[in-house]
Design an enzyme around this catalytic site. Sequence first.
Site, PDB file in Angstrom:
ATOM      1  N   ASP A   1       0.831  -1.198   0.000  1.00 44.79           N
ATOM      2  CA  ASP A   1       0.000   0.000   0.000  1.00 44.79           C
ATOM      3  C   ASP A   1       0.872   1.257   0.000  1.00 44.79           C
ATOM      4  O   ASP A   1       1.902   1.320   0.675  1.00 44.79           O
ATOM      5  CB  ASP A   1      -0.891  -0.027   1.249  1.00 44.79           C
TER       6      ASP A   1
ATOM      7  N   GLU B   1       1.298  -0.020  -5.035  1.00 38.80           N
ATOM      8  CA  GLU B   1       0.132   0.816  -5.321  1.00 38.80           C
ATOM      9  C   GLU B   1       0.610   2.207  -5.739  1.00 38.80           C
ATOM     10  O   GLU B   1       1.311   2.884  -4.985  1.00 38.80           O
ATOM     11  CB  GLU B   1      -0.768   0.948  -4.102  1.00 38.80           C
TER      12      GLU B   1
ATOM     13  N   ASP C   1     -10.813   1.795  -4.307  1.00 41.57           N
ATOM     14  CA  ASP C   1     -10.508   3.221  -4.202  1.00 41.57           C
ATOM     15  C   ASP C   1     -11.153   4.060  -5.293  1.00 41.57           C
ATOM     16  O   ASP C   1     -10.919   5.272  -5.354  1.00 41.57           O
ATOM     17  CB  ASP C   1      -8.992   3.436  -4.248  1.00 41.57           C
TER      18      ASP C   1
END
Length: 617
Positions: free
Chosen positions: A342, A379, A454
Amino acid sequence: MTNAPYFYHGQDPAWVSVKESHLHLTVVSEADTLISAVFIRCEPDNEEKLIDMERGAIRGRLQYWHGALPLNQDRATTHYCFKIMQNSRQWWLHGTGISPRIPGKEVHFKFNRESQPPAWVKQQVFYQIFPDRFNNGDTTISVSNGEYCLSGDERPTIALPWGHDVSEHGANGPNEFFGGDLKGIQDKFDYLQNLGVTALYLNPIFEAPSNHKYDTTDYRKIDPHLGTNTQFAEMVDDLHRRDMKIMLDAVYNHTSVNHPWFDKYGKQTHEPGAYGNPDSVYRDYYQFSANSNDYVGWNGIATLPKLNFSNPAVQDYIYAGDDAVIKMWLRPPYSIDAWRFDVIHMLGEGAGAYNNAHYVKAFRHAAKSVNPDCYVLGEHFFEASNWLQGEQEDGAMNYYGFAHPVRAFFAQKDIAYHNCQIDAVEFVNWLNEARCKIPWLNQLSQLNQLDSHDTMRFLTTLGGDKDTMKLALLMLFAYIGTPCIYYGTEVALEGGHDPDNRRCFPWESTKCANSTFDYVQLLIGLRKQSLSLQQGSLQWLYAEHKQLAFARTYGDETIVCLINNSDKAKTLTLPLWKLGIDDAVLVDRLTGDEWAAKNGLLTMTMAGKEGLLLKLS
């Protein structure tokens, strides 16, 4: 470019091969074009070197050229492009196409001889699951109303029945629970295999107070409302017996304020946390201002305090120690196959991302030291080229190189959902520009998605237009990169902005015929059957207005994808001679319809909002 000769260089093994310390290359030109010389342009010692290519065979309308260049010994990545001499002018072939002058190095072809992604990645079809919303398999461990609070005495947990609407505008987004868990996921393995999925990507499953679990409180423990460590190990073993893979989400940039190291609300009894305790052993695990409780939060968010990676104790716990958490979950009994890191571009020292590359490389080394075939995914919402040269990440969540241009072309929106209209030429240029900046094998290992936890769901971004959704899905499975489906896409699940994009999976919709499911299942099956779609070179055949066509080739297999993103019918003529095809019959793998090419050309009329996937019969 207008008036430029036809010249092409693919990047699969038919075009690029390594023999000892050299890279052997093949290119093609149109046989009738008067070419006096072709050179490979490289920099073996940081100085330009031009290497003559030799004329090879003529096959149909194609003239083949062959040559070899030495692999760079001073660095892992070798850059090259081609210089073409035609009459009184020159042309340059590179990753974005052909131009009349030497291109910048960022668009040269690239080959990394040392750091390459795992070979298994490009063969996969990933399926992303937000655990709390996928399936409730064990109601006895579900979160109950008011069981705990996320922020001291505020934000108490809210338990909702499956399928209930999520909070309007996200008022209670993080503290609403529907009860999805690991058993619920494992109970649906047969469903996922029937769909064709080969790899799972799970949003965080480690102990955390919120439903999204990007606020970790224990990196070594599965959240008890999802299951247990033992249950997870058994689940992974079941997956592996089915020849499936699993990727977990790692949130190592920041923790929850409820993490024992931070303990903002003073709930720890054995060792005081960093917040409010300057003498705490954990104080330097975070980034506090001197003599105050002011601290750095991820993206300015106070509930997510940012870890201090300059602290050796943090380094040992996360990646450097023998029992670091990155290594722990890669070892038996868990043996996961991949990590999705992340906000990996944001971790580092200080409030910013100082020394970021050092830590990303360290994460990679830690993972590969346990499992050399571990897939290291980062990410990145925007361009990630710097992280994708080989020595850091194997691939990225390909927002910039796939999701963003796809959204602009099909939905006329940008990442901020502002209006953004591009035609097929601009779409192709965007895709080429993003793709050519990284080595070929990393291109194949990019994780392509239409949407995720997201983003607004793509079908909703399209206003529920299922015809256009089918075209975007076709692009997802036909284009370069590894496809990933966000749970529920296959049953046309919609959803607006976070948290509405995290609705419960509507299992009732799987009990009757569903055309979207059938279409996604068909695309997955075709992708899994085709080496061309998994790892073949790409060649654009047509791009104009709202229509485009491209070919994927590998070995003797050629697949041609055509998309008409207009509501109106359009007649196209494709130059199949560029693929070495003269007279042939092509079959649409989606419908079974046949099309005939004559004299190297395929002329056809496509209906509005039609997509085709043609293969030589």
